[in-house]
Design an enzyme around this catalytic site. Structure first.
Site, short mmCIF file in Angstrom:
data_model
loop_
_atom_site.label_atom_id
_atom_site.label_comp_id
_atom_site.label_asym_id
_atom_site.label_seq_id
_atom_site.Cartn_x
_atom_site.Cartn_y
_atom_site.Cartn_z
CB CYS A 162 -0.91 0.01 1.20
SG CYS A 162 -2.28 1.10 0.96
CE LYS A 194 2.14 8.79 -6.11
NZ LYS A 194 2.70 9.98 -6.70
CG ASP A 230 7.69 19.53 -12.55
OD1 ASP A 230 8.51 18.66 -12.20
OD2 ASP A 230 7.84 20.27 -13.54
CG ASP A 252 4.89 11.04 -1.37
OD1 ASP A 252 3.96 10.29 -1.00
OD2 ASP A 252 5.36 11.02 -2.51
CG ASP A 262 10.23 11.40 -7.80
OD1 ASP A 262 9.38 12.03 -8.46
OD2 ASP A 262 10.17 11.26 -6.57
CO CO Z 1 7.75 12.90 -7.95
CO CO Z 2 5.36 12.91 -4.86
#
Ligand code: CO
Ligand code: CO
Length: 345
Positions: free
Chosen positions: A20, A23, A52, A70, A229
């Site tokens: 998990c 998103k 972005d 995050d 990323d």
């Molecule tokens: Co990113």
């Molecule tokens: Co992110």
């Protein structure tokens, strides 16, 4: 409550969905944000419009703030390691913009009463150590009681406004390099089903713990202006942001995609993730994958946790970059905009 050495706490059982880091799907997110007015500000150099990695807010001609957040539920059972991985993942969005992290704030959801507090201590220790490794400082945070265990960071970094790595700066002819192998979603899901040997597990954990600091600094040093990323939207989703942002087509070589031990084989033996399904639904109209092998498509749709950087480099700088960044692999090229945002073959 108290915990003894004998207590076996499976941290991942406090995550409600398998593997998990789930998103909200890319389509759902775009739809939800569509109803939120954009308040433009001349100091906001990079906002939410290009999907972005982080926001960039200019303070002076030579100084900008890079901000991101995050957090997610446990993807591994060791609390210290979960803290390291969640922190590396959150810090990554600053590196993906070409920034240097300065400060971090912890975000915690904790099942109080169901887990010993020592678990939270270990998670925070892992997070704090990783923040320090990145050259930043953990300055505080906020915690709530939550059924599902969650941890992550809000990170503030700094960058030079002219030396950013954005999604909108890829040039036709650039070579695309990926700095970590793919397959964290597939391996984490297989791990939950006890289908992972210790060698594959160690490789998975080491990859997710690793900072993207070197990959980012080397990108700037080798003249790159475009990087992102690779995280929950998978290689194809994040490539689509680059393609759209730069008005180009990204051509990816499926056979060249680096994998964590056994990732393609796990998919071939039936391992599936909900994240890949959501990615596939959203990305199908944007990608020409008619000539690609199914196992390569699966790898390119696999949602990553704390994945590597996808960097667009001028062809004459690629060899130097590959030798400067361990594990980096050439995976594609940037072409003039064709019929689809991405060609995977
Ligand atoms: Co990113
Ligand atoms: Co992110």
């Amino acid at each position: 409550m108290t915990a003894t050495q004998d207590d076996v706490v499976r941290l991942t059982s406090f995550a409600r969905c398998a593997g998990c880091a789930a998103k909200l799907g890319l389509g759902d997110l775009a739809e939800a944000l569509g109803g939120v007015p954009v308040h433009s500000d001349p100091r906001l150099l990079v906002g939410r419009e290009g999907f972005d990695d982080a926001g960039v807010f200019v303070l002076r001609d030579d100084l900008a703030l890079v901000q991101t957040v995050d957090f997610f539920a446990p993807i591994v059972d060791d609390p210290y390691e979960f803290g390291q991985i969640a922190a590396a993942n959150a810090l990554s969005d600053v590196f993906a913009m070409g920034g240097e992290p300065l400060t971090a704030l912890a975000i915690v959801g904790f099942p109080s009463g169901k887990l010993p507090l020592s678990i939270l201590t270990d998670i925070l220790r892992g997070g704090s150590d990783k923040v320090r490794e990145a050259g930043a400082v953990l300055v505080g945070g906020h915690s709530i009681i939550d059924e599902e265990l969650k941890f992550g960071l809000s990170v503030t970094g700094q960058a030079h406004p002219q030396k950013l790595l954005t999604n909108s700066a890829a040039n036709v002819g650039d070579v695309l390099v990926l700095t970590k192998p793919l397959g964290t979603g597939l391996l984490a899901t297989a791990g939950k089903q006890n289908r992972l040997d210790s060698q594959a597990r160690n490789a998975l954990h080491a990859s997710m713990r690793a900072l993207n600091a070197t990959a980012s600094r080397a990108a700037l040093a080798h003249g790159a202006h475009c990087a992102t990323d690779v995280t929950g939207f998978a290689l194809l989703g994040h490539s689509s942001h680059v393609a759209r942002g730069s008005n180009v087509t990204v051509r990816l070589d499926g056979r060249a995609l680096p994998e964590l031990p056994g990732a393609r084989a796990l998919w071939s033996s039936g391992v599936r993730t909900g994240g890949a399904e959501r990615n596939e639904r959203f990305l199908a109209p944007l990608v020409d994958w008619t000539r690609a092998r199914p196992e390569d498509i699966a790898l390119a749709l696999d949602p990553q946790t704390s994945g590597g950087l996808l960097v667009a480099l001028s062809p004459d700088r690629v060899a130097d970059y590959l030798s400067a960044v361990e594990g980096s692999v050439q995976v594609g090229v940037v072409e003039p905009r064709g019929n689809t945002l991405i060609v995977l073959e």
